[in-house]
Design a protein around this motif. Structure first.
Motif, short mmCIF file in Angstrom:
data_model
loop_
_atom_site.label_atom_id
_atom_site.label_comp_id
_atom_site.label_asym_id
_atom_site.label_seq_id
_atom_site.Cartn_x
_atom_site.Cartn_y
_atom_site.Cartn_z
N LEU A 1 31.02 43.38 24.03
CA LEU A 1 31.12 42.15 24.36
C LEU A 1 30.03 41.79 24.68
O LEU A 1 29.72 40.17 24.55
CB LEU A 1 31.20 42.42 25.57
N ASP A 2 28.79 42.46 24.32
CA ASP A 2 27.04 41.93 24.11
C ASP A 2 26.67 41.53 22.97
O ASP A 2 26.32 39.82 23.30
CB ASP A 2 26.48 43.26 24.98
N ARG A 3 27.09 41.62 22.32
CA ARG A 3 27.16 40.80 21.03
C ARG A 3 27.57 39.47 20.84
O ARG A 3 27.00 38.84 20.53
CB ARG A 3 27.20 41.85 19.59
N LEU A 4 29.13 39.71 21.07
CA LEU A 4 29.81 38.50 21.53
C LEU A 4 29.48 37.46 22.37
O LEU A 4 29.05 36.14 21.82
CB LEU A 4 31.67 38.59 21.62
N LEU A 5 28.68 37.91 23.14
CA LEU A 5 28.16 37.06 24.20
C LEU A 5 26.68 36.71 23.37
O LEU A 5 26.34 35.30 23.65
CB LEU A 5 28.04 37.63 25.84
N GLU A 6 25.66 36.76 22.39
CA GLU A 6 25.08 37.00 22.22
C GLU A 6 24.87 35.26 21.40
O GLU A 6 24.48 34.59 20.87
CB GLU A 6 24.32 37.88 21.42
N LEU A 7 26.32 36.07 20.09
CA LEU A 7 26.36 34.93 19.51
C LEU A 7 26.95 33.33 19.99
O LEU A 7 26.48 32.32 19.55
CB LEU A 7 28.07 35.19 18.57
N GLN A 8 27.34 33.62 20.88
CA GLN A 8 27.90 32.00 21.89
C GLN A 8 26.90 32.06 22.66
O GLN A 8 26.81 30.38 22.64
CB GLN A 8 29.58 32.74 23.46
N LEU A 9 25.92 32.31 23.24
CA LEU A 9 24.37 31.74 23.90
C LEU A 9 23.55 30.99 23.00
O LEU A 9 22.69 30.35 23.31
CB LEU A 9 23.97 32.27 24.72
N GLY A 10 23.67 32.09 21.71
CA GLY A 10 22.53 31.44 20.63
C GLY A 10 21.69 32.18 20.67
O GLY A 10 20.15 31.60 19.73
N THR A 11 21.17 33.60 21.93
CA THR A 11 20.39 34.10 21.96
C THR A 11 20.37 35.72 22.03
O THR A 11 21.47 35.85 21.80
CB THR A 11 19.58 33.74 23.67
#
Length: 541
Positions: free
Chosen positions: A257-267
């Motif tokens: 979930l952390d990795r997917l959130l990073e992809l969505q936020l771009g950071t």
């Protein structure tokens, strides 16, 4: 002697009678010879078509090597000898099993394990508490028939994310393919999904969970969902989804979930945000009876962030573990020592007969123990002082059984986890034996429930701990239980409690007692003066 027979065409046929006699005699001899050698392989005489079969005296040696005949109960049974290759394949299969056992014995794989299948001994009483009813997350229940209707809503969520952020699906699949091996190691047992299926599952389920979290924080209408959306709206179905997401077998590793959130936020380095949002998302399931206020949420977030940073590999966490830590919040110092003791202690078999921590409410009241609600948001934080057992308020609803069942299952399976929740549930199970116990705790403000009756609450606690293996010595409530039991065993406390319950159970009893004491004192004074005047009639007081 010659016999003459006439053929159908009118030509005579001459038959010698002696030749016919020898022919019939030889036929009889052949039949007798055949009956004596019935176990031999019969062959047909090529010179006598239509006559009975005779036995070949010299049988094929190769046939004898592959076939054996023996008699069982008068019946002939033919066995074929196993070929030499059969034994070789059997040995090969044994070697394969040993090689698989060697791979399973790899402790490095066990170190990453954090999502377990619920043990069968816990499922016997209530399977519904452990299996999702609305949505599947992870591989254990992926593709189940009853959960397929939610799949199209997962695809809606993924499509909404890609359109909102103007991203391509390949970015997500490539990222999840890199984490596939690490994610598989988090699950117990082999996963039947192929590499592509497992990667697709991580992307689809992970984006669905993040959309639920984001909608809870920002609002579902603000991120593009309609007010009457069948799933992404705060209505009854959301409660069922939240309950499914707390189940042990229905988890995704938090690092996914952390990795997917990073992809969505771009950071990069966004670890911890998902855990923070998850606490707010699961707040309606809290059994503390009250929603978290803003100061409590701020305090909880600060503690949770420190806890996540100090626990070790964050990939070993999931939503159930985060929710459990939010329940425990800041545990007292003895709990840490208890955890270290649990990890380093010698292995011993737990004695089920020693799981009785304290007596039930009715028995404790008879011994003089008083119950009082403790004002704290930590429902497991129980104290005993001066004969008062102070217990925080506990809210019980239709999802409480599933919640506690999965928390207990996680603590039973995960060796690095403390057993605080299990200790609390068993302590409450010891206190509650009947509906009368529940009724009194409800009267004291300790238990509030939305179930049909007090007996249902008593049955809930009794069933929760029916098959749980627990060592009281590892409980953070063991010292408190010892203090309560010592107070219970004092005879003077039992006598005081008996007087209170039987003779001073209402305010009028106290007035009657004091009136009787005063009357007794006046009577004694009157008797004293009468006796004194009798022996010294002339004396003046």
């Amino acid at each position: 002697m010659v016999l003459v027979n006439v053929h159908s065409d009118g030509q005579p046929i001459i038959i010698n009678k002696d030749m016919l006699t020898w022919y019939l005699l030889s036929l009889k001899l052949r039949q007798k010879f055949q009956t004596k050698n019935q176990h031999s392989e019969p062959v047909q005489d090529p010179n006598l078509h239509g006559l009975p079969e005779v036995t070949r005296p010299n049988q094929d040696q190769n046939v004898q090597n592959h076939k054996q005949s023996h008699s069982e109960s008068g019946k002939e049974v033919v066995e074929e000898r196993p070929e030499e290759t059969t034994g070789d394949s059997w040995v090969i299969s044994i070697r394969d099993k040993l090689e698989q056992a060697d791979r399973d014995d790899d402790t490095t794989i066990w170190g990453k394990l954090c999502i377990y299948r619920v043990p069968h001994y816990l499922q016997e009483n209530d399977k519904k508490s452990y299996f999702p009813q609305t949505v599947s997350l992870g591989p254990y229940h992926h593709g189940k028939k009853r959960l397929r209707p939610m799949e199209r809503h997962k695809w809606r969520a993924l499509n909404k994310v890609l359109k909102r952020l103007k991203q391509r699906i390949e970015m997500y699949t490539n990222a999840m393919r890199e984490l596939e091996e690490k994610a598989r190691a988090c699950y117990e047992g082999p996963i039947s999904l192929s590499r592509n299926e497992f990667t697709e599952m991580l992307v689809l389920d992970g984006c669905f969970v993040l959309e639920l979290f984001r909608g809870t924080v920002e609002g579902f209408t603000e991120i593009g969902y309609a007010r009457n959306d069948p799933v992404f709206a705060m209505r009854g179905l959301m409660h069922s989804i939240q309950r499914d997401m707390i189940m042990l077998e229905n988890q995704l590793p938090l690092f996914v979930l952390d990795r997917l959130l990073e992809l969505q936020l771009g950071t990069q380095n966004q670890t911890g945000i998902v855990a923070h949002v998850a606490v707010k998302f699961f707040d309606p399931l809290m059994p503390t009876g009250e929603a978290l206020t803003k100061p409590d949420q701020s305090k909880l977030m600060n503690w949770l962030e420190k806890s996540l940073d100090t626990l070790g590999d964050k990939g070993e966490l999931h939503c159930l573990d985060v929710f459990r830590r939010s329940l425990l919040q800041s545990s007292p110092t003895p709990n840490t020592r208890s955890l270290l003791k649990r990890l380093t202690r010698n292995t011993r078999v737990v004695d089920k007969r020693q799981q009785q921590l304290v007596h039930c409410v009715t028995e404790l009241r008879e011994a003089g123990v008083k119950f009082r609600k403790r004002k704290t948001d930590r429902f497991w934080d129980i104290e005993f002082k001066n004969g008062y057992l102070e217990i925080p308020k506990l809210l019980i609803h239709d999802g409480t059984k599933s919640l506690f069942s999965n928390l207990i299952a996680f603590e039973q399976c995960h060796i690095e986890s403390s057993n605080h929740i299990t200790s609390y549930i068993i302590f409450m199970d010891n206190l509650i034996n009947s509906s009368e116990d529940v009724s009194y705790l409800h009267y004291c403000g300790i238990i509030e429930h939305w179930l049909g009756s007090d007996s249902e609450v008593a049955d809930l606690f009794n069933r929760l701990c029916q098959e749980v293996v627990f060592d009281p010595k590892d409980s953070h409530l063991s010292r408190l239980s010892g203090d309560v039991n010592r107070y219970y065993n004092r005879k003077w406390n039992v006598l005081k409690a008996t007087l209170t319950h039987k003779y001073f159970n209402n305010p009028w009893a106290y007035f009657s007692f004091f009136a009787a004491v005063i009357l007794l004192l006046l009577t004694l004074c009157q008797s004293f003066y009468a006796v004194y005047a009798y022996y010294k009639p002339n004396s003046k007081l």
